[in-house]
Design an enzyme around this catalytic site. Structure first.
Site, PDB file in Angstrom:
ATOM      1  N   GLY A  31       0.824  -1.209   0.000  1.00 35.06           N
ATOM      2  CA  GLY A  31       0.000   0.000   0.000  1.00 35.06           C
ATOM      3  C   GLY A  31       0.853   1.251   0.000  1.00 35.06           C
ATOM      4  O   GLY A  31       2.025   1.213  -0.374  1.00 35.06           O
ATOM      5  N   GLY A  36       5.393   4.698  -8.848  1.00 37.16           N
ATOM      6  CA  GLY A  36       6.128   3.463  -9.155  1.00 37.16           C
ATOM      7  C   GLY A  36       5.171   2.279  -9.200  1.00 37.16           C
ATOM      8  O   GLY A  36       5.185   1.469 -10.143  1.00 37.16           O
ATOM      9  N   HIS A  37       4.311   2.183  -8.181  1.00 37.29           N
ATOM     10  CA  HIS A  37       3.310   1.109  -8.178  1.00 37.29           C
ATOM     11  C   HIS A  37       2.362   1.270  -9.366  1.00 37.29           C
ATOM     12  O   HIS A  37       2.006   0.302 -10.029  1.00 37.29           O
ATOM     13  CB  HIS A  37       2.476   1.155  -6.889  1.00 37.29           C
ATOM     14  CG  HIS A  37       3.257   0.925  -5.630  1.00 37.29           C
ATOM     15  ND1 HIS A  37       3.401   1.891  -4.666  1.00 37.29           N
ATOM     16  CD2 HIS A  37       3.915  -0.166  -5.170  1.00 37.29           C
ATOM     17  CE1 HIS A  37       4.119   1.414  -3.658  1.00 37.29           C
ATOM     18  NE2 HIS A  37       4.444   0.165  -3.939  1.00 37.29           N
ATOM     19  N   GLN A  61       8.054  -9.010   7.889  1.00 38.81           N
ATOM     20  CA  GLN A  61       9.275  -8.504   7.250  1.00 38.81           C
ATOM     21  C   GLN A  61       9.827  -7.260   7.943  1.00 38.81           C
ATOM     22  O   GLN A  61      10.792  -6.666   7.490  1.00 38.81           O
ATOM     23  CB  GLN A  61       9.062  -8.273   5.760  1.00 38.81           C
ATOM     24  CG  GLN A  61       8.133  -7.131   5.382  1.00 38.81           C
ATOM     25  CD  GLN A  61       7.828  -7.136   3.886  1.00 38.81           C
ATOM     26  OE1 GLN A  61       7.032  -7.919   3.397  1.00 38.81           O
ATOM     27  NE2 GLN A  61       8.478  -6.246   3.136  1.00 38.81           N
ATOM     28  N   SER A 185       9.329   5.876  -3.259  1.00 37.39           N
ATOM     29  CA  SER A 185       9.234   4.897  -2.181  1.00 37.39           C
ATOM     30  C   SER A 185       8.160   5.372  -1.212  1.00 37.39           C
ATOM     31  O   SER A 185       8.026   6.581  -0.967  1.00 37.39           O
ATOM     32  CB  SER A 185      10.570   4.812  -1.432  1.00 37.39           C
ATOM     33  OG  SER A 185      10.389   4.197  -0.174  1.00 37.39           O
ATOM     34  N   SER A 186       7.420   4.413  -0.667  1.00 38.37           N
ATOM     35  CA  SER A 186       6.385   4.785   0.304  1.00 38.37           C
ATOM     36  C   SER A 186       7.018   5.460   1.523  1.00 38.37           C
ATOM     37  O   SER A 186       6.365   6.214   2.233  1.00 38.37           O
ATOM     38  CB  SER A 186       5.621   3.541   0.757  1.00 38.37           C
ATOM     39  OG  SER A 186       5.114   2.885  -0.379  1.00 38.37           O
TER      40      SER A 186
HETATM   41  O1  PAF Z   1       8.001  -4.599  -1.931  1.00 37.09           O
HETATM   42  C1  PAF Z   1       7.037  -4.681  -1.136  1.00 37.09           C
HETATM   43  O2  PAF Z   1       6.170  -3.810  -1.085  1.00 37.09           O
HETATM   44  C2  PAF Z   1       6.957  -5.864  -0.204  1.00 37.09           C
HETATM   45  O3  PAF Z   1       8.205  -6.265   0.232  1.00 37.09           O
HETATM   46  C3  PAF Z   1       6.178  -7.062  -0.807  1.00 37.09           C
HETATM   47  C4  PAF Z   1       6.890  -7.648  -2.013  1.00 37.09           C
HETATM   48  C5  PAF Z   1       4.789  -6.605  -1.204  1.00 37.09           C
HETATM   49  C6  PAF Z   1       6.042  -8.168   0.242  1.00 37.09           C
HETATM   50  O4  PAF Z   1       5.385  -7.721   1.384  1.00 37.09           O
END
Ligand code: PAF
Length: 285
Positions: A31, A36-37, A61, A185-186
């Site tokens: 999110g 970029g997304h 993570q 980047s977020s």
């Molecule tokens: O790049 C990200 O946003 C995250 O590391 C991912 C690949 C969605 C996994 O949570």
């Protein structure tokens, strides 16, 4: 826009869409979507009848000292960005849906996770590999799209998909940058105005290093020193790493071999914000 929150519903929808003749592209995200997304979603929409964007801030993570609780979350805004980019489905499960009570599996990709981000963020890539596997199983895409900004992550995901034989193509698209070169980047929202201006130094360091390689420099230490010197002109910036390594393995090389691909990797801290960036270069190409 269809917003799906459970794995079971997601799998049923994908089965129905496939039966109706659609191929599936997916863009896994946490999110806080940016251009970029959006460019990944647009790419996927050019190739596939259905594009699923997953939005899930994956707790496994993040280390306990990291920014999980303050990570930006705004599903309404993200939904607009997905729609504008041509996405048709959002998969936004809860933490309990992805990690139900008793969850006890972790996927460890060896080798390339031992260095750089893996060495500095213990457990990070186990969290990434585990959630990416779960997301790919839930969305069963034909093709999954990732940004090159998280370069090491793209290698981890490729290895994961190859080793587990997941039936999905991994496509990596170029980093999208702001006008001054800062990689989108977020986490850029954490930067204050002064830090934001300073953050373009990463791109300047990468361009300098690429120019050195283009001009014939082959000594890794010279290239690394030049990147560090550029970065250290910024007061208060600290360097985690500024390295040039082989692009496919992240192995170090004293002298860059001709006709190979290398990658310049940077991680720095500006104030309390950690930024990473990278650039691939062909040596003598
Ligand atoms: O790049 C990200 O946003 C995250 O590391 C991912 C690949 C969605 C996994 O949570």
């Amino acid at each position: 826009m269809r917003i799906i929150t459970t794995v079971a519903e997601m799998q049923t929808l994908v089965r129905d869409l496939r039966a109706a003749g659609s191929t599936i592209g997916c863009v896994p995200t946490m999110g806080a979507l940016h251009d970029g997304h959006a460019s990944l979603i647009k790419s996927a929409a050019e190739q596939h009848g259905t594009v699923i964007t997953s939005i899930f801030v994956n707790p496994t993570q993040f280390a306990p000292t990291e920014d999980l609780s303050k990570y930006p979350r705004n599903l309404e805004r993200d939904t607009l960005i997905v729609a504008q980019a041509g996405g048709t489905v959002i998969f936004a499960p809860t933490v309990d849906e992805m990690y139900p009570s008793g969850f006890s599996t972790s996927i460890h990709v060896g080798g390339i996770t031992e260095v750089f981000e893996g060495a500095r963020r213990p457990g990070h890539f186990d969290g990434v590999a585990t959630i990416v596997a779960k997301l790919l199983i839930a969305m069963s895409p034909d093709e999954a799209y990732f940004g090159q900004k998280d370069y090491q992550q793209t290698l981890v995901v490729r290895t994961l998909v190859r080793d587990l034989g997941l039936p999905c193509t991994i496509t990596v698209r170029d980093t999208v940058r702001e006008a001054d070169g800062l990689a989108m980047s977020s986490r850029n929202v954490y930067l204050n105005e002064e830090e934001r201006a300073q953050a373009s130094s990463l791109y300047r360091a990468l361009i300098l290093a690429r120019t050195m390689i283009e001009n014939g420099e082959r000594r890794a230490t010279e290239i690394e020193h030049a990147m560090s010197a550029t970065l250290l002109q910024i007061p208060g910036l600290t360097i985690d790493y500024a390295s040039v390594v082989m692009a496919d393995t992240l192995a170090t090389c004293d002298v860059l071999p001709e006709k190979t691909n290398v990658v310049l990797l940077l991680a720095v801290r500006i104030g309390t914000t950690r930024l990473i960036d990278n650039m691939r270069c062909t040596v003598g190409g």
